[in-house]
Design a protein around this motif. Structure first.
Motif, short mmCIF file in Angstrom:
data_model
loop_
_atom_site.label_atom_id
_atom_site.label_comp_id
_atom_site.label_asym_id
_atom_site.label_seq_id
_atom_site.Cartn_x
_atom_site.Cartn_y
_atom_site.Cartn_z
N LEU A 77 6.90 -1.32 -7.86
CA LEU A 77 6.29 -2.08 -6.77
C LEU A 77 7.09 -3.35 -6.47
O LEU A 77 7.33 -3.70 -5.31
N ARG A 78 7.55 -4.01 -7.52
CA ARG A 78 8.34 -5.23 -7.36
C ARG A 78 9.65 -4.93 -6.63
O ARG A 78 10.07 -5.69 -5.75
N GLU A 79 10.30 -3.83 -6.99
CA GLU A 79 11.57 -3.46 -6.34
C GLU A 79 11.36 -3.23 -4.84
O GLU A 79 12.16 -3.70 -4.03
N VAL A 80 10.32 -2.51 -4.49
CA VAL A 80 10.05 -2.23 -3.07
C VAL A 80 9.82 -3.53 -2.30
O VAL A 80 10.36 -3.73 -1.21
N LEU A 81 9.04 -4.43 -2.89
CA LEU A 81 8.75 -5.70 -2.21
C LEU A 81 9.99 -6.58 -2.10
O LEU A 81 10.21 -7.24 -1.08
N GLN A 82 10.83 -6.58 -3.14
CA GLN A 82 12.05 -7.38 -3.09
C GLN A 82 13.02 -6.83 -2.04
O GLN A 82 13.64 -7.59 -1.30
N LYS A 83 13.13 -5.50 -1.96
CA LYS A 83 14.01 -4.89 -0.96
C LYS A 83 13.54 -5.22 0.45
O LYS A 83 14.34 -5.54 1.32
N SER A 84 12.25 -5.16 0.67
CA SER A 84 11.74 -5.46 2.01
C SER A 84 11.94 -6.93 2.36
O SER A 84 12.23 -7.27 3.49
N GLU A 85 11.79 -7.81 1.37
CA GLU A 85 12.02 -9.23 1.60
C GLU A 85 13.49 -9.49 1.94
O GLU A 85 13.80 -10.26 2.85
N GLU A 86 14.39 -8.83 1.21
CA GLU A 86 15.82 -8.99 1.49
C GLU A 86 16.15 -8.47 2.88
O GLU A 86 16.93 -9.09 3.62
N GLU A 87 15.56 -7.33 3.27
CA GLU A 87 15.82 -6.77 4.59
C GLU A 87 15.27 -7.69 5.68
O GLU A 87 15.87 -7.88 6.73
N ARG A 88 14.11 -8.30 5.43
CA ARG A 88 13.52 -9.21 6.39
C ARG A 88 14.41 -10.44 6.57
O ARG A 88 14.64 -10.91 7.68
N ILE A 89 14.95 -10.95 5.45
CA ILE A 89 15.82 -12.12 5.53
C ILE A 89 17.11 -11.77 6.27
O ILE A 89 17.57 -12.52 7.12
N ARG A 90 17.68 -10.60 5.96
CA ARG A 90 18.90 -10.17 6.65
C ARG A 90 18.64 -9.96 8.13
O ARG A 90 19.46 -10.27 8.98
N PHE A 120 0.83 -1.20 0.00
CA PHE A 120 0.00 0.00 0.00
C PHE A 120 0.87 1.25 0.00
O PHE A 120 0.61 2.20 -0.75
N LEU A 121 1.90 1.26 0.83
CA LEU A 121 2.80 2.43 0.87
C LEU A 121 3.53 2.61 -0.45
O LEU A 121 3.71 3.73 -0.93
N ALA A 122 3.95 1.51 -1.04
CA ALA A 122 4.63 1.60 -2.34
C ALA A 122 3.67 2.09 -3.42
O ALA A 122 4.04 2.89 -4.28
N TYR A 123 2.42 1.64 -3.36
CA TYR A 123 1.43 2.06 -4.34
C TYR A 123 1.13 3.55 -4.22
O TYR A 123 1.04 4.26 -5.22
N THR A 124 1.03 4.05 -3.00
CA THR A 124 0.75 5.48 -2.82
C THR A 124 1.95 6.34 -3.21
O THR A 124 1.78 7.53 -3.47
N ALA A 125 3.14 5.76 -3.27
CA ALA A 125 4.32 6.50 -3.70
C ALA A 125 4.38 6.66 -5.23
O ALA A 125 5.15 7.47 -5.74
N LEU A 126 3.58 5.89 -5.95
CA LEU A 126 3.56 6.00 -7.41
C LEU A 126 2.90 7.31 -7.81
O LEU A 126 2.15 7.91 -7.04
N SER A 127 3.14 7.73 -9.05
CA SER A 127 2.50 8.95 -9.55
C SER A 127 1.00 8.71 -9.70
O SER A 127 0.54 7.57 -9.80
N GLU A 128 0.24 9.79 -9.75
CA GLU A 128 -1.22 9.69 -9.88
C GLU A 128 -1.60 8.98 -11.19
O GLU A 128 -2.52 8.18 -11.22
N LYS A 129 -0.85 9.25 -12.24
CA LYS A 129 -1.13 8.62 -13.54
C LYS A 129 -0.90 7.11 -13.46
O LYS A 129 -1.71 6.33 -13.96
N GLN A 130 0.19 6.70 -12.82
CA GLN A 130 0.49 5.28 -12.69
C GLN A 130 -0.57 4.58 -11.83
O GLN A 130 -1.00 3.47 -12.14
#
Length: 135
Positions: A112-125, A63-73
């Motif tokens: 959106l994929r980048e944000v989710l992958q980064k959070s997954e990597e941080e969770r694993i670390r 949700f946070l990643a989605y709200t960070a997108l531009s209005e057009k996106q």
């Protein structure tokens, strides 16, 4: 037996010829208006479909990643995923080219994929650091 097989074969050929002749003689013409490419576009009314993709996201990080997108996106993703419109239909509604809509949609998905992958990597670390295995 051979006679029956050839009879079926030639009757099917004749049937196809008759069907094709009828199709050429009476073609189906629905509407010549170029602006109405589909029924979805001709009936599109944003007031009838108030759903936004934001209303369907349950994951906080997404949700946070989605709200960070531009209005057009955000609008493009909502039209594509919630209202099931394709890129061509979205381009007619938003007034852009089909390629531009596709580019914005794919770029938004990759963000959106980048944000989710980064959070997954941080969770694993974070879990590896907590149990002391990879400190």
């Amino acid at each position: 037996m051979k006679y029956m097989a050839s009879l079926i074969h030639y009757n099917s050929i004749n049937y196809d010829k008759k069907r094709q002749a009828l199709a050429k003689r009476y073609p189906l013409v629905l509407n010549d208006d170029e602006r109405l490419d589909s029924v979805k576009i001709s009936c599109y009314d944003p007031a009838l479909v108030p759903s936004d993709l934001k209303d369907h996201i349950t994951d906080r990080l997404l949700f946070l990643a989605y709200t960070a997108l531009s209005e057009k996106q955000q609008t493009i993703l909502s039209l594509f995923y919630v209202q099931n419109l394709n890129d061509k239909e979205i381009s007619i509604i938003m007034g852009g080219s089909q390629q531009n809509i596709s580019k914005h949609r794919l770029k938004a998905i990759s963000k959106l994929r980048e944000v989710l992958q980064k959070s997954e990597e941080e969770r694993i670390r974070g879990t590896n650091g907590m149990d002391g295995t990879n400190s």
